[in-house]
Design an enzyme around this catalytic site. Sequence first.
Site, PDB file in Angstrom:
ATOM      1  N   SER A  99      -3.052  -7.744   3.122  1.00 17.93           N
ATOM      2  CA  SER A  99      -3.500  -7.675   4.568  1.00 17.93           C
ATOM      3  C   SER A  99      -3.928  -8.895   5.410  1.00 17.93           C
ATOM      4  O   SER A  99      -3.557  -9.009   6.526  1.00 17.93           O
ATOM      5  CB  SER A  99      -4.503  -6.425   4.864  1.00 17.93           C
ATOM      6  OG  SER A  99      -3.977  -5.365   4.399  1.00 17.93           O
ATOM      7  N   HIS A 142       0.737  -1.287   0.144  1.00 14.07           N
ATOM      8  CA  HIS A 142      -0.083   0.088  -0.029  1.00 14.07           C
ATOM      9  C   HIS A 142       0.954   1.232   0.035  1.00 14.07           C
ATOM     10  O   HIS A 142       0.434   2.312  -0.785  1.00 14.07           O
ATOM     11  CB  HIS A 142      -0.724   0.093   1.173  1.00 14.07           C
ATOM     12  CG  HIS A 142      -1.868  -0.899   1.343  1.00 14.07           C
ATOM     13  ND1 HIS A 142      -1.948  -1.872   2.335  1.00 14.07           N
ATOM     14  CD2 HIS A 142      -2.803  -1.366   0.473  1.00 14.07           C
ATOM     15  CE1 HIS A 142      -3.020  -2.701   2.461  1.00 14.07           C
ATOM     16  NE2 HIS A 142      -3.454  -2.540   1.010  1.00 14.07           N
ATOM     17  N   LYS A 176     -18.077  -5.648   9.637  1.00 12.45           N
ATOM     18  CA  LYS A 176     -16.946  -6.327   9.841  1.00 12.45           C
ATOM     19  C   LYS A 176     -15.942  -5.701  10.716  1.00 12.45           C
ATOM     20  O   LYS A 176     -15.455  -4.341  10.531  1.00 12.45           O
ATOM     21  CB  LYS A 176     -16.076  -6.573   8.563  1.00 12.45           C
ATOM     22  CG  LYS A 176     -15.069  -7.842   8.382  1.00 12.45           C
ATOM     23  CD  LYS A 176     -14.603  -7.815   7.189  1.00 12.45           C
ATOM     24  CE  LYS A 176     -12.991  -8.843   7.247  1.00 12.45           C
ATOM     25  NZ  LYS A 176     -12.128  -8.646   6.169  1.00 12.45           N
ATOM     26  N   ARG A 204      -2.419  -6.270  -8.316  1.00 12.31           N
ATOM     27  CA  ARG A 204      -1.601  -7.257  -7.982  1.00 12.31           C
ATOM     28  C   ARG A 204      -1.550  -8.212  -9.228  1.00 12.31           C
ATOM     29  O   ARG A 204      -2.632  -8.141 -10.021  1.00 12.31           O
ATOM     30  CB  ARG A 204      -1.918  -8.016  -6.926  1.00 12.31           C
ATOM     31  CG  ARG A 204      -1.346  -7.436  -5.754  1.00 12.31           C
ATOM     32  CD  ARG A 204      -1.539  -8.069  -4.205  1.00 12.31           C
ATOM     33  NE  ARG A 204      -3.029  -7.649  -4.175  1.00 12.31           N
ATOM     34  CZ  ARG A 204      -3.772  -7.871  -3.119  1.00 12.31           C
ATOM     35  NH1 ARG A 204      -3.269  -8.514  -1.912  1.00 12.31           N
ATOM     36  NH2 ARG A 204      -5.057  -7.858  -3.210  1.00 12.31           N
TER      37      ARG A 204
END
Length: 171
Positions: free
Chosen positions: A140, A17, A41, A90
Site C-alpha cells: 500500500s 490483498h 496514524k 511476500r
Amino acid sequence: MQKVVCPGSFDPVTNGHIDVFKRASDLCDEVVVAVLVNHTKAGLFTIEERVELIKESCQHLPKVSVETFDGLLVNFCRDRGVTAIVKGLRAVSDFDYELKGLRAVSDFDYELQMSQMNYHLGPVETLFVATNPLYSFLSSSLVREVARHGGDISTSVPKPVVKALKAKYQK
Ligand code: PNS
C-alpha cells in the site's frame, strides 16, 4: 463452519490483498476483512473510505465481508468466532518509505513474530498464503508513493481504488 479473518490497514487495498481474500474464500466458508482503526496514524484514506473501497472491490467475492476493529486482533477473533487469521506473505522484504525511510523490513520476521504473539495471546492460528508473484512487489505504501507522483497504478489496485487515488491527489 470455518470463519477466517484477513486483517490489515488497507490504506488502500491492493490487488495483492484481493488475491489473498479470493484464495481464502476458496478455502473457507466465510472471510472477514478486518480494517484496523489506528488511533496513532491518520493515513491517506479514512477508515470509512477504506471499508467502502474494499466492499466495492470485493463484489465478485460473496463470502467476503468487511468490518473494522480496534485493539487486539485476538479479541476480535474471539468475539466473532474466527478460527484463523489468513495473511499474504511476500517474498523477502518490504520497504515502508513513509515510516522507515529506505530500511528493508523482512515480511517473514514481522509476520512470524505477530503470528507467534497471536497464538500466545489467543490462541489463534495464522495461515500464510504465499503471495502470487504477480503481486509480490506490491504494498500500500508503494502504491501511495507512485500515485502521489502521477505514476500508473492501474494494474496494482482495483478500479475503485484507482479512481479514489486520482481524486485524492488531484485535490
Ligand atoms: O496492514 P498491516 O498494517 O501490516 O496490518 C497489521 C495488523 C493490523 C494486522 C496488526 O498491526 C494488528 O493485528 N494490529 C492489531 C493490534 C494487535 O493485535 N497487535 C498485536 C499483534 S501481535
